[in-house]
Design an enzyme around this catalytic site. Structure first.
Site, PDB file in Angstrom:
ATOM      1  N   ASN A   7       0.864  -1.175   0.000  1.00 51.17           N
ATOM      2  CA  ASN A   7       0.000   0.000   0.000  1.00 51.17           C
ATOM      3  C   ASN A   7       0.907   1.234   0.000  1.00 51.17           C
ATOM      4  O   ASN A   7       1.529   1.533   1.015  1.00 51.17           O
ATOM      5  CB  ASN A   7      -0.895  -0.038   1.259  1.00 51.17           C
ATOM      6  CG  ASN A   7      -1.710   1.229   1.435  1.00 51.17           C
ATOM      7  OD1 ASN A   7      -1.788   2.065   0.534  1.00 51.17           O
ATOM      8  ND2 ASN A   7      -2.323   1.377   2.612  1.00 51.17           N
ATOM      9  N   LYS A   9       0.079   4.235  -0.133  1.00 47.30           N
ATOM     10  CA  LYS A   9      -0.591   5.395   0.495  1.00 47.30           C
ATOM     11  C   LYS A   9      -0.408   6.613  -0.414  1.00 47.30           C
ATOM     12  O   LYS A   9      -0.401   6.462  -1.632  1.00 47.30           O
ATOM     13  CB  LYS A   9      -0.050   5.611   1.909  1.00 47.30           C
ATOM     14  CG  LYS A   9      -0.102   4.318   2.732  1.00 47.30           C
ATOM     15  CD  LYS A   9       0.134   4.479   4.186  1.00 47.30           C
ATOM     16  CE  LYS A   9       0.008   3.113   4.852  1.00 47.30           C
ATOM     17  NZ  LYS A   9       0.140   3.162   6.298  1.00 47.30           N
ATOM     18  N   HIS A  96      -9.353   0.942   5.237  1.00 51.00           N
ATOM     19  CA  HIS A  96      -8.062   1.109   5.904  1.00 51.00           C
ATOM     20  C   HIS A  96      -8.244   2.072   7.074  1.00 51.00           C
ATOM     21  O   HIS A  96      -9.014   3.035   6.993  1.00 51.00           O
ATOM     22  CB  HIS A  96      -7.028   1.655   4.902  1.00 51.00           C
ATOM     23  CG  HIS A  96      -5.647   1.648   5.459  1.00 51.00           C
ATOM     24  ND1 HIS A  96      -5.191   2.631   6.312  1.00 51.00           N
ATOM     25  CD2 HIS A  96      -4.625   0.764   5.320  1.00 51.00           C
ATOM     26  CE1 HIS A  96      -3.935   2.356   6.662  1.00 51.00           C
ATOM     27  NE2 HIS A  96      -3.576   1.224   6.078  1.00 51.00           N
ATOM     28  N   GLU A 166      -5.288  -5.359  10.793  1.00 52.06           N
ATOM     29  CA  GLU A 166      -4.283  -4.319  11.001  1.00 52.06           C
ATOM     30  C   GLU A 166      -4.541  -3.597  12.316  1.00 52.06           C
ATOM     31  O   GLU A 166      -5.332  -2.632  12.343  1.00 52.06           O
ATOM     32  CB  GLU A 166      -4.355  -3.300   9.865  1.00 52.06           C
ATOM     33  CG  GLU A 166      -4.333  -3.927   8.496  1.00 52.06           C
ATOM     34  CD  GLU A 166      -3.647  -3.032   7.480  1.00 52.06           C
ATOM     35  OE1 GLU A 166      -2.913  -3.577   6.675  1.00 52.06           O
ATOM     36  OE2 GLU A 166      -3.824  -1.809   7.533  1.00 52.06           O
ATOM     37  N   GLY A 172       2.796   1.799  10.915  1.00 54.78           N
ATOM     38  CA  GLY A 172       3.771   2.858  10.646  1.00 54.78           C
ATOM     39  C   GLY A 172       4.692   3.231  11.788  1.00 54.78           C
ATOM     40  O   GLY A 172       5.319   4.287  11.752  1.00 54.78           O
ATOM     41  N   SER A 204       3.545  -2.431  10.228  1.00 53.15           N
ATOM     42  CA  SER A 204       4.999  -2.492  10.485  1.00 53.15           C
ATOM     43  C   SER A 204       5.648  -3.797  10.033  1.00 53.15           C
ATOM     44  O   SER A 204       6.620  -4.237  10.653  1.00 53.15           O
ATOM     45  CB  SER A 204       5.276  -2.238  11.971  1.00 53.15           C
ATOM     46  OG  SER A 204       4.824  -0.959  12.342  1.00 53.15           O
ATOM     47  N   GLY A 225       2.972  -1.257   4.196  1.00 47.22           N
ATOM     48  CA  GLY A 225       3.066   0.151   3.811  1.00 47.22           C
ATOM     49  C   GLY A 225       4.509   0.507   3.461  1.00 47.22           C
ATOM     50  O   GLY A 225       4.980   0.277   2.353  1.00 47.22           O
TER      51      GLY A 225
HETATM   52  P1  PGA Z   1       3.122   0.064   7.541  1.00 49.27           P
HETATM   53  O1  PGA Z   1       1.628   0.299   6.992  1.00 49.27           O
HETATM   54  O2  PGA Z   1       3.605  -1.222   6.947  1.00 49.27           O
HETATM   55  O3  PGA Z   1       3.892   1.259   7.087  1.00 49.27           O
HETATM   56  O4  PGA Z   1       2.997  -0.024   9.036  1.00 49.27           O
HETATM   57  C1  PGA Z   1       0.749  -0.788   6.908  1.00 49.27           C
HETATM   58  C2  PGA Z   1      -0.599  -0.338   6.447  1.00 49.27           C
HETATM   59  O5  PGA Z   1      -1.006   0.798   6.722  1.00 49.27           O
HETATM   60  O6  PGA Z   1      -1.298  -1.121   5.776  1.00 49.27           O
END
Ligand code: PGA
Length: 242
Positions: A7, A9, A96, A166, A172, A204, A225
């Site tokens: 993703n 974003k 999300h 999630e 993040g 993460s 992400g």
């Molecule tokens: P991240 O995001 O891997 O940066 O923690 C995951 C997500 O938001 O799906």
């Protein structure tokens, strides 16, 4: 078959996504012996949707990060499912936590979007997860149950749906839940629906955390992400998935 979904974003311009796709296609081809059990997918921001149309023969999945629940009309700034269909989109992320929190997206809206995808080949990836307060107050399963019931109301056919667990407090920030916790959520979802419904984990995921997460039984992959933003790093992650 497992999934590794990136993703992006609101990162990367369409030219950056174009270069990324070139690198990703090459790396998947180069590592195909190690990746034959895994579907690799990316969900760039909407401005790159034409790259899905232009790359219909691709060796990876192409997704969107959101969609609107009406097909067309006076909905300024929204994205129609017709565009997704025309562009050969494979999956759409729905619900999300950033959309729920920053854009007040409700379970009811998510439900409308999922129902719209019903007669298409596009897979909804439904994101669910509890907040840190929910977790601390032992409300995880109540919250997940409610999110699932509402988002999947009147959905009778689960064949196409993927669920991504999630925990909001793990997105993040490098925090990873205990393996036992993820395992109990995967078991809960499989008991609620069927053991065939693919359940991903997101939050993460990176080269340091994936080894532990791979201990979770019945997990069908990851929604990533930050660690998806570099194609080389992303492919290294894919190679860790058994
Ligand atoms: P991240 O995001 O891997 O940066 O923690 C995951 C997500 O938001 O799906």
């Amino acid at each position: 078959m497992k999934y590794l979904i990136g993703n992006f974003k609101m990162n990367k311009t369409f030219l950056e996504v174009e270069s990324y796709i070139e690198a990703l296609s090459f790396l998947i081809e180069e590592n195909k012996e190690n990746l034959n059990n895994i579907n690799i997918g990316i969900a760039p921001s909407f401005d790159s949707v034409y790259l899905s149309y232009n790359n219909s023969e691709r060796n990876f999945l192409f997704g969107l990060q959101n969609i609107f629940h009406e097909i067309n009309g006076a909905y300024t700034g929204e994205v129609s499912l017709n565009v997704a269909k025309e562009a050969n989109i494979d999956f759409i992320l729905l619900g999300h936590s950033e959309r729920r929190k920053l854009f007040n997206e409700t379970d009811e809206e998510i439900n409308k979007k999922i129902l719209k995808l019903k007669d298409t080949n596009i897979k909804p990836i439904l994101c669910i997860g509890e907040s840190i307060d929910d977790f601390n107050n032992n409300k995880t399963f109540d919250v997940l149950n409610k999110q699932l019931d509402k988002a999947l109301e009147n959905v009778n056919e689960f064949g196409n749906i993927i669920i991504s667990y999630e925990p909001v407090y793990c997105i993040g920030n490098g925090i990873i839940p205990k393996v036992e916790h993820v395992q109990s959520v995967v078991n809960f979802i499989h008991e609620k629906f069927s053991s065939n419904i693919p359940v991903l984990y997101g939050g993460s995921v990176c080269s340091n955390s994936i080894e532990d997460l791979e201990k979770v039984k019945g997990l069908s992959g990851y929604l990533v992400g930050k660690a998806s933003l570099n194609a080389y790093e992303f492919i290294e992650l894919a190679k860790e998935i058994k």
